[in-house]
Design a protein around this motif. Structure first.
Motif, short mmCIF file in Angstrom:
data_model
loop_
_atom_site.label_atom_id
_atom_site.label_comp_id
_atom_site.label_asym_id
_atom_site.label_seq_id
_atom_site.Cartn_x
_atom_site.Cartn_y
_atom_site.Cartn_z
N MET A 45 10.22 13.24 -1.66
CA MET A 45 9.31 13.70 -0.59
C MET A 45 7.85 13.67 -1.03
O MET A 45 6.94 13.81 -0.20
N ARG A 47 6.46 11.04 -2.41
CA ARG A 47 5.94 9.67 -2.34
C ARG A 47 4.85 9.60 -1.27
O ARG A 47 5.03 10.07 -0.15
N GLY A 48 3.76 9.01 -1.64
CA GLY A 48 2.65 8.86 -0.70
C GLY A 48 1.70 10.04 -0.67
O GLY A 48 0.65 9.95 -0.03
N THR A 49 2.03 11.13 -1.34
CA THR A 49 1.17 12.32 -1.26
C THR A 49 0.20 12.43 -2.44
O THR A 49 -0.75 13.20 -2.38
N HIS A 53 1.22 4.71 -0.77
CA HIS A 53 2.36 3.81 -0.69
C HIS A 53 1.89 2.38 -0.99
O HIS A 53 0.78 1.99 -0.67
N GLY A 54 2.75 1.60 -1.58
CA GLY A 54 2.47 0.18 -1.79
C GLY A 54 1.58 -0.05 -3.00
O GLY A 54 2.05 -0.51 -4.04
N ARG A 59 -4.74 8.82 -4.47
CA ARG A 59 -5.39 9.18 -3.22
C ARG A 59 -6.80 9.71 -3.50
O ARG A 59 -7.07 10.28 -4.56
#
Lengths: 100, 370
Positions: A45, A47-49, A53-54, A59
């Motif tokens: 959960m 992932r991406g935070t 992504h990719g 961030r």
């Protein structure tokens, strides 16, 4: 393998359902990316935070600290200091301070 | 016994407000996801205990949560929204080209016929679909790659796809609205799209009748009359009786026709509601007197509904923050940027606060649960 400590922001602790620091087994000579790979494998959960992504790019409002130093602008594939690699100090994922 | 469940998204978390069908006593559950912006929550019409929730922060980006027990427990599902193929550019605020970038999810629209399919409207404007209950998302790129796409420019809130309507009789037909591009319709399940803005006029555009560039704030529809659409635009309340091919203004005697939400009564397809806001630069009711306006004639003739609503309320009601229940005596609900949620159990004649002192309300949806 080595066992490392990871500190993540409170919002992500809540999302992952953990309380305080996380301990992870990672390959020797850990880097930010190998630690975050292991973190996201155990807690999908997240992932991406922390990383996009990719691209896996950090961030914009996230920083990485290790051994009292901001390493956010170092390559995320650079081995971390020994105190982090040996689990004496935590690899810290920090959310930018904002307020006003 | 029938229950009413009000799903409230706020700047600092989600709240679920419950009552029985009398709608006299309300119990607030929350916050869920405290500290996160919850742009929208919506339940499946097929399985009301299946609820989708969009949580977001600038720090950590988009998270999608799913509940299968009416919001008691949640599971984080897929949060990867990758545009299909090569992305080009849309216009930026200054008119320069700007690359398409995913920022956040604005609106869920669960399918009417099965709970695993759900659509998501996102910023930068695009439509995504999941057929596995939110675990994976796939763009329907025909909208973003529409021939006008490179001319779309964001409104103040971003280039957001905030409204999705699915024809209750034909799931291949859908409408979406984008700020500040306009309205679009598909007849083939999202593969291809046509602009649905003829008849709209926006004075801030160099050509007020331009095909795209209209800041549509919300479109609403009654399931028994899917050809009839009601729109709250940046200024103007409009209606279409031919599925969006042609629009006409029905602002009539509204004291101001600026506003964000518009909803249709559950049982009267020509009864509609708006919340008039003073202007695009002063986002609060005229003289701070919070009120709802109702038209029982599908527009033009409006009446003020004020009983139970406060004066000195310098708050806004955002586009996704108004909804209706489906009980025999239709309930109307809305939330404010001041953190109040108001409800009427008699079609808007009388209002009561059912929550106060919440964080700023971003969205309100209502479920009537058997």
């Amino acid at each position: 393998m080595t066992n490392v400590r990871v500190a993540i922001p409170v919002h992500l602790q809540t999302l992952a359902g953990v309380d305080g620091e996380v301990r992870l087994d990672v390959p020797d000579d850990p880097t930010p990316n190998t630690i975050l790979d292991a973190l996201e494998a155990r807690y999908p959960m997240l992932r991406g935070t922390i990383r996009e992504h990719g691209s896996a790019k950090r961030r914009a409002f996230i920083r990485y600290f290790a051994d009292g130093r901001d390493i956010s602008h170092d390559s995320p594939d650079t081995p971390l200091p020994n105190v982090v690699a040996r689990g004496q100090d935590a690899f810290c994922v920090i959310g930018a301070i904002s307020g006003g | 016994m029938t229950k009413v469940r009000v799903l409230v998204g706020t700047r600092k978390g989600a709240f679920i407000i419950n009552s029985d069908e009398s709608r006299r006593d309300w119990k607030i559950d929350g916050p869920h996801f405290g500290g996160w912006e919850v742009m929208h929550m919506k339940g499946s019409p097929v399985n009301p205990d299946r609820i989708y929730c969009a949580q977001w922060t600038d720090w950590h980006g988009q998270v999608v949560q799913r509940s299968d027990d009416g919001g008691k427990t949640w599971e984080a599902v897929g949060n990867e929204f990758r545009y299909a193929g090569e992305t080009e550019t849309h216009q930026w605020y200054d008119g320069t080209p700007h690359p398409w970038e995913f920022k956040r999810l604005w609106h869920f629209e669960p399918a009417h016929d099965e709970p695993e399919t759900v659509f998501a409207g996102v910023e930068d404007a695009a439509l995504f679909r999941s057929t596995d209950g939110g675990r994976t998302w796939h763009e329907l790129p025909g909208l973003r790659t529409h021939s006008t796409g490179n001319t779309w420019a964001p409104g103040a809130g971003g280039l957001c796809l905030h409204t999705i309507l699915i024809d209750p009789n034909n799931p291949q037909r859908m409408w979406v609205a984008i700020s500040a591009a306009g309205a679009f319709r598909t007849e083939d399940g999202g593969e291809t799209w046509t602009v649905a803005t003829k008849g709209l006029s926006s004075n801030f555009l160099p050509n007020p009748e331009a095909e795209v560039g209209h800041c549509v704030h919300r479109i609403a529809q009654h399931p028994s009359k899917p050809e009839t659409l009601f729109m709250q635009k940046h200024w103007d309340v409009c209606r279409s009786d031919d599925a969006g091919d042609n629009w006409r203004e029905v602002s009539g005697n509204l004291p101001t026709d600026f506003g964000f939400p518009i909803v249709v009564h559950a049982h009267e397809p020509e009864t509609i509601y708006v919340v008039p806001i003073k202007s695009d630069s002063e986002h609060y009711p005229l003289e701070g007197k919070l009120c709802v306006y109702r038209s029982r004639t599908g527009g033009n003739e409006w009446e003020e509904l004020k009983k139970g609503l406060p004066d000195d309320a310098y708050v806004n009601v955002l586009r996704d923050a108004m909804a209706v229940d489906s009980l025999d005596s239709c309930g109307i609900y809305f939330g404010t940027t001041g953190g109040q949620v108001y409800a009427s159990s008699d079609s808007g004649d009388n209002w009561q606060p059912i929550a106060e002192h919440l964080p700023a309300v971003l969205s309100v949806e209502v479920q009537t649960v058997p």
